[in-house]
Design an enzyme around this catalytic site. Sequence first.
Site, PDB file in Angstrom:
ATOM      1  N   LYS A 201       0.837  -1.214   0.000  1.00 37.53           N
ATOM      2  CA  LYS A 201       0.000   0.000   0.000  1.00 37.53           C
ATOM      3  C   LYS A 201       0.871   1.264   0.000  1.00 37.53           C
ATOM      4  CE  LYS A 201      -3.098   3.043   0.552  1.00 37.53           C
ATOM      5  NZ  LYS A 201      -3.972   3.464  -0.514  1.00 37.53           N
ATOM      6  N   ARG A 208       3.162   6.932  -7.023  1.00 37.16           N
ATOM      7  CA  ARG A 208       2.415   8.083  -7.549  1.00 37.16           C
ATOM      8  C   ARG A 208       3.172   9.384  -7.232  1.00 37.16           C
ATOM      9  NH1 ARG A 208      -1.140   8.870 -10.681  1.00 37.16           N
ATOM     10  NH2 ARG A 208      -2.457  10.201  -9.394  1.00 37.16           N
ATOM     11  N   CYS A 255      -3.101  10.870   1.616  1.00 37.36           N
ATOM     12  CA  CYS A 255      -2.380   9.643   1.219  1.00 37.36           C
ATOM     13  C   CYS A 255      -1.028   9.932   0.571  1.00 37.36           C
ATOM     14  CB  CYS A 255      -3.250   8.842   0.254  1.00 37.36           C
ATOM     15  SG  CYS A 255      -4.731   8.211   1.034  1.00 37.36           S
TER      16      CYS A 255
HETATM   17  N1  LIG Z   1      -8.959   9.558   2.403  1.00 37.30           N
HETATM   18  C1  LIG Z   1      -8.471   8.778   1.462  1.00 37.30           C
HETATM   19  O1  LIG Z   1      -8.582   9.074   0.277  1.00 37.30           O
HETATM   20  C2  LIG Z   1      -7.780   7.472   1.783  1.00 37.30           C
HETATM   21  C3  LIG Z   1      -7.541   6.538   0.757  1.00 37.30           C
HETATM   22  C4  LIG Z   1      -6.939   5.318   1.070  1.00 37.30           C
HETATM   23  C5  LIG Z   1      -6.534   5.067   2.386  1.00 37.30           C
HETATM   24  N2  LIG Z   1      -6.754   6.008   3.356  1.00 37.30           N
HETATM   25  C6  LIG Z   1      -6.345   5.697   4.728  1.00 37.30           C
HETATM   26  O2  LIG Z   1      -7.513   5.381   5.473  1.00 37.30           O
HETATM   27  C7  LIG Z   1      -7.338   5.784   6.849  1.00 37.30           C
HETATM   28  C8  LIG Z   1      -8.491   6.671   7.283  1.00 37.30           C
HETATM   29  O3  LIG Z   1      -8.428   7.866   6.519  1.00 37.30           O
HETATM   30  P1  LIG Z   1      -9.677   8.820   6.370  1.00 37.30           P
HETATM   31  O4  LIG Z   1      -9.346   9.745   5.263  1.00 37.30           O
HETATM   32  O5  LIG Z   1     -10.928   8.027   6.312  1.00 37.30           O
HETATM   33  O6  LIG Z   1      -9.610   9.581   7.786  1.00 37.30           O
HETATM   34  P2  LIG Z   1     -10.704  10.563   8.415  1.00 37.30           P
HETATM   35  O7  LIG Z   1      -9.979  11.509   9.265  1.00 37.30           O
HETATM   36  O8  LIG Z   1     -11.614  11.051   7.336  1.00 37.30           O
HETATM   37  O9  LIG Z   1     -11.610   9.604   9.340  1.00 37.30           O
HETATM   38  C9  LIG Z   1     -11.146   8.964  10.465  1.00 37.30           C
HETATM   39  C10 LIG Z   1     -12.304   8.825  11.463  1.00 37.30           C
HETATM   40  O10 LIG Z   1     -11.856   8.019  12.544  1.00 37.30           O
HETATM   41  C11 LIG Z   1     -12.405   8.534  13.750  1.00 37.30           C
HETATM   42  N3  LIG Z   1     -11.589   8.017  14.842  1.00 37.30           N
HETATM   43  C12 LIG Z   1     -10.288   8.270  15.098  1.00 37.30           C
HETATM   44  N4  LIG Z   1      -9.875   7.547  16.147  1.00 37.30           N
HETATM   45  C13 LIG Z   1     -10.938   6.818  16.564  1.00 37.30           C
HETATM   46  C14 LIG Z   1     -11.127   5.875  17.601  1.00 37.30           C
HETATM   47  N5  LIG Z   1     -10.129   5.527  18.427  1.00 37.30           N
HETATM   48  N6  LIG Z   1     -12.345   5.342  17.744  1.00 37.30           N
HETATM   49  C15 LIG Z   1     -13.379   5.688  16.945  1.00 37.30           C
HETATM   50  N7  LIG Z   1     -13.252   6.557  15.933  1.00 37.30           N
HETATM   51  C16 LIG Z   1     -12.040   7.109  15.744  1.00 37.30           C
HETATM   52  C17 LIG Z   1     -12.380  10.035  13.552  1.00 37.30           C
HETATM   53  O11 LIG Z   1     -13.312  10.680  14.402  1.00 37.30           O
HETATM   54  C18 LIG Z   1     -12.738  10.159  12.061  1.00 37.30           C
HETATM   55  O12 LIG Z   1     -14.131  10.319  11.876  1.00 37.30           O
HETATM   56  C19 LIG Z   1      -5.961   6.446   6.905  1.00 37.30           C
HETATM   57  O13 LIG Z   1      -5.002   5.506   7.309  1.00 37.30           O
HETATM   58  C20 LIG Z   1      -5.714   6.848   5.469  1.00 37.30           C
HETATM   59  O14 LIG Z   1      -4.339   6.948   5.168  1.00 37.30           O
HETATM   60  C21 LIG Z   1      -7.377   7.194   3.095  1.00 37.30           C
END
Ligand SMILES: NC(=O)c1ccc[n+]([C@@H]2O[C@H](COP(=O)([O-])OP(=O)(O)OC[C@H]3O[C@@H](n4cnc5c(N)ncnc54)[C@H](O)[C@@H]3O)[C@@H](O)[C@H]2O)c1
Length: 407
Positions: A201, A208, A255
């Site tokens: 990942k 990219r 990311c």
């Molecule tokens: N956003 C993207 O495009 C994308 C794409 C691929 C992978 N990712 C990966 O996915 C993961 C999440 O990213 P995201 O963009 O969804 O983040 P985000 O910040 O949008 O969402 C994370 C959520 O988790 C909640 N949270 C945090 N700690 C918590 C806990 N202990 N218990 C309950 N809820 C909790 C937060 O309140 C938040 O709503 C990251 O590792 C990111 O790198 C993101």
Amino acid sequence: MINVIGLGYIGLPTALILASHGMDVVGTDYNEELVDKLNRGEVTFEEKGLKGLFDEAVRNGIEFSNEYKVTDTYIISVPTPYDKESKKVDACFVVSAVKSVMKVCPKGATVVIESTIPPGTIEKFIRPVIEANGFVPGKDIHLVHAPERIIPGNMVYELEHNSRTIGADDAEIGEKIKAVYSSFCKGDIVITDIRTAEMTKVVENTFRDINIAFANELAKICRSDDMDVYEIIRIANMHPRVNILTPGPGVGGHCISVDPWFLVGDYPGLANIILAARKINDGMPRFVIHRISQIMKEKGLTDVRRVGLYGLTYKENVDDVRESPTLQMLERMEDGLSGGLVQVYDPYVTKKIVPNQHTTFESFLGAVDMVVIMVGHDEIKQNMNMLSGKVVFDTRKICYLPDVHRL
Ligand SMILES: NC(=O)c1ccc[n+]([C@@H]2O[C@H](COP(=O)([O-])OP(=O)(O)OC[C@H]3O[C@@H](n4cnc5c(N)ncnc54)[C@H](O)[C@@H]3O)[C@@H](O)[C@H]2O)c1
């Protein structure tokens, strides 16, 4: 039942698509406001197809809660930022989510980490949490890494059609989790070990970043010696094995601008191209500021207050502003070209987050002589003629008006 932990950009669509394909799902987030909003029937961010998926999931009985549930399958998708000093992953959110899961989960449960993590994270940070709670990892509690590849703006389609990777300690658990994702995923699902899945990942996003950096470096070289980078890339790409990307104002989002740092932090001295690419891409907002000054001088413009930045998000047609090149630029603008003076507008960002932020395209255009296109939202693509008469600096190569300025 599946308990999806963390209902942000990744967790929410994942929970919804599982529920809309017949799985029994509870989505958990510690953000009470967010959970209340979901329980009122509102989606929490703009994304093509998300509301339809939401309605379907609600019809199928999805629940949203602040509490962690007693179940046999957990999917964790909480943030994984990097530490700005060490550049290593900051695993505190994942660790804290797993600690909370450990308080309720029964023996035999599987904990799937969907969050992006560098190789060794599960070994170093997660297994010890399982052990500290009296469980034997791999026997009492199974660990899986199932990273996500979807792109904001096309998430719902990609959730269904992308291929996926599942990293597990043993094949049986890998197959069990593959069956969960197969409920909605039509792409290939590869089962491998956890470290390979973690590394894959991070490598994908790093690839990219490096390719974008190459295009951006070419833009700088060509600008320094008066060559047209876009024409050069167009011709070079006619080579059957060359595919250079289009230069841009920088890299944002959660990311590509984050994950390569994990490798820099964990493999110092080895991750050399990766570090150089990060520096090039992080340097682009400053290069754009420099270009704005050059163009203003060329055009005899002196009033920075009449310069407008179009776009605050990190990519087109989404509302996510995290690490966006425009925000990076506003932070870096100093004295002569102060971030507090320029005008700003983004149709997707209705909440006021920066000074001089306009709420309509018309008021924005009325306040500026020069438009810097930072994001290629459909709105500006479809209304390009409204820019005629303005000095246009197009960092995205989407404007075909005469006399447009480019990187
Ligand atoms: N956003 C993207 O495009 C994308 C794409 C691929 C992978 N990712 C990966 O996915 C993961 C999440 O990213 P995201 O963009 O969804 O983040 P985000 O910040 O949008 O969402 C994370 C959520 O988790 C909640 N949270 C945090 N700690 C918590 C806990 N202990 N218990 C309950 N809820 C909790 C937060 O309140 C938040 O709503 C990251 O590792 C990111 O790198 C993101």
